[in-house]
Write an enzyme that holds these catalytic residues in place. Structure first.
Site, short mmCIF file in Angstrom:
data_model
loop_
_atom_site.label_atom_id
_atom_site.label_comp_id
_atom_site.label_asym_id
_atom_site.label_seq_id
_atom_site.Cartn_x
_atom_site.Cartn_y
_atom_site.Cartn_z
N HIS A 82 0.84 -1.19 0.00
CA HIS A 82 0.00 0.00 0.00
C HIS A 82 0.87 1.24 0.00
CE1 HIS A 82 -3.89 1.99 0.67
NE2 HIS A 82 -3.17 2.92 1.28
N ASP A 161 -14.47 2.09 6.04
CA ASP A 161 -13.46 3.00 5.49
C ASP A 161 -14.00 3.75 4.27
OD1 ASP A 161 -10.76 4.13 5.33
OD2 ASP A 161 -10.71 3.07 3.42
N ARG A 168 -14.16 12.17 5.34
CA ARG A 168 -12.92 12.90 5.71
C ARG A 168 -12.46 13.78 4.57
NH1 ARG A 168 -9.06 8.30 6.60
NH2 ARG A 168 -7.53 9.89 6.99
N SER A 183 -7.36 3.72 8.62
CA SER A 183 -7.92 3.57 7.27
C SER A 183 -7.10 2.57 6.45
CB SER A 183 -7.94 4.96 6.59
OG SER A 183 -8.07 4.85 5.21
N LYS A 187 -8.01 -1.79 5.88
CA LYS A 187 -8.17 -2.35 4.51
C LYS A 187 -7.19 -3.49 4.28
CE LYS A 187 -7.63 1.60 2.17
NZ LYS A 187 -8.06 2.93 2.51
N1 URA Z 1 -4.73 6.37 2.11
C1 URA Z 1 -5.76 5.70 2.68
O1 URA Z 1 -6.15 4.64 2.23
N2 URA Z 1 -6.34 6.25 3.76
C2 URA Z 1 -5.95 7.42 4.30
O2 URA Z 1 -6.52 7.85 5.28
C3 URA Z 1 -4.89 8.10 3.69
C4 URA Z 1 -4.28 7.54 2.59
#
Ligand code: URA
Length: 434
Positions: A82, A161, A168, A183, A187
């Site tokens: 990620h 999320d 957000r 967040s 995931k």
């Molecule tokens: N990427 C994400 O998936 N979530 C965040 O809060 C910030 C960057």
């Protein structure tokens, strides 16, 4: 429990209990808590912050808000990566085939781009015919048989999320550590991989502007990953200028293919070797980072990694011939050089503003519903530290019309800071947390 009381508790600096956090996440996900109350809670969290225990509880509550993917039917070690989001970030397109061709399975759920940052799925969709919407059965079959699949995250994985991130995004509450950590990690934990590597960006083009805040974010994500029984590592990299040269979907695919073809790719290759090294070591495919680097480089020189990209494209219905003949990818009708109006050295390139140039050209989404032009974007010719003469090209703009190209060239010039002095060079990879 009353949401009004919990908002006041957080606003006044209190610590939320695990039960309170679960109440908030479940209530918001199932629609019992309205947006206006959740917005107030997010703002209280933004100003008061979340301590480590609250962040862990929030991560777990979000992870369990939907399906937790079971990858146990797939043989071997499964890895996922990620990035905290950047401009020109085509890393997954290089990294995933690079490690998959060494036998580490990649089961990756990804997103479309929004705002100034691009999304891996948009880039992949530059391959004619390719689908990022596989059924769960196809997804598992492709990972098992091809070694990798990159698909759109299904609606039932981490629905909390999806709702929270959208809120957000429009309430000025993205850039706070506890919310970013929960967040991302919710995931990743819901996606089920054994190894998680995190590319944490740091600088003007990212949420974390300083190295200290990026390190703190990375360390907390790694700690949560490990506490959940995963192998986790993080690499902190500079996002004070776009990553690599191309910004724009098909243009970034071309750069990724060039990198997999062994053409000079500088920091992009460096980043993929470092993230890939973390994965190979964690998966037991290499004894240390040096050995991993050698293995990965051999995957490029032998052509194995590029063939793996072609297999991925074909398995998801795309035209894999485009991996070997990039003229089959979308290309924009107009090309224009953005000329420098000054001589000197490139001191800074405002990465998020370069992302906005791509958005202006039609290559990014202003809203989730926007239809994007995969062919447009820009290719930088000058990066930080380079010498530039007045009248020399800073970048080639790829546009749908001459007007758009001219506007984008002017916007791009504004992204550059050119000074008489050569800036001090800074390391691109700031640290690795393994
Ligand atoms: N990427 C994400 O998936 N979530 C965040 O809060 C910030 C960057």
């Amino acid at each position: 429990m009353l949401m009004t009381e919990l908002i006041a508790k957080k606003r006044d600096g209190g610590t939320l209990s695990p039960q309170e956090i679960k109440f908030i996440v479940d209530g918001y996900t199932n629609g019992e808590i309205p947006d206006y109350q959740m917005s107030a809670m997010l703002m209280a969290m933004y100003f008061r912050g979340l301590n480590h225990d609250e962040t862990v509880e929030l991560t777990l509550a979000m992870m369990h808000s939907g399906e937790v993917i079971d990858l146990s039917a797939i043989d071997g070690v499964k890895a996922d990566k990620h990035s905290t989001g950047g401009v020109g970030d085509k890393t997954s397109l290089v990294l995933c085939p690079l490690v998959a061709c060494e036998g580490v399975k990649i089961a990756k759920m990804s997103g479309h781009g929004l705002g100034h940052t691009g999304g891996t799925l948009d880039k992949l969709e530059s391959f004619p015919g390719l689908s990022v919407n596989l059924t769960p059965e196809q997804f598992l079959r492709n990972v098992n048989e091809v070694g990798l699949a990159i698909v759109s995250q299904t609606a039932n994985v981490d629905p909390a999320d999806k709702k929270l991130y959208a809120l957000r995004d429009v309430t000025g509450t993205v850039a706070v550590q506890g919310l970013i950590v929960s967040s991302i990690m919710s995931k990743k934990l819901a996606a089920g991989a054994d190894v998680i590597v995190l590319d944490v960006k740091c600088g003007s083009g990212s949420f974390t502007k300083t190295e200290d805040s990026a390190r703190s974010l990375a360390e907390e994500m790694v700690a949560i990953g490990r506490a959940a029984g995963k192998k986790a590592a993080a690499v902190i990299t500079d996002m004070d200028e776009p990553l690599g040269y191309a910004v724009g979907n098909a243009l970034e695919v071309k750069e990724a293919i060039a990198c997999l073809s062994g053409e000079k790719c500088g920091e992009l290759l460096e980043l993929c070797l470092t993230l890939g090294g973390c994965i190979l070591v964690a998966a037991g495919k290499a004894p240390d980072m040096d050995a991993a680097r050698g293995i990965l480089l051999e995957g490029i020189t032998s052509g194995r990694a590029k063939r793996k990209l072609a297999e991925l494209i074909a398995a998801q219905g795309g035209d894999e011939r485009a991996v070997y003949d990039t003229s089959l990818l979308p290309s924009a009708p107009v090309q224009l050089e953005a000329l420098s109006d000054k001589s000197g050295y490139v001191n800074h390139i405002q990465a998020d503003s370069v992302g906005l140039v791509n958005l202006h050209l039609g290559g990014g989404r202003a809203t989730k519903e926007s239809v994007i032009d995969l062919s447009v974007g820009l290719v930088l010719h000058k990066k930080v530290g380079d010498k530039v003469e007045r009248g020399e090209s800073l970048a080639t703009i790829h546009a749908s019309t001459p007007e758009k190209a001219a506007e984008a060239a002017e916007m791009l010039r504004q992204c550059y800071t050119i000074t008489d002095e050569k800036p001090q060079s800074k390391p691109f990879i700031k640290s690795v947390i393994v």
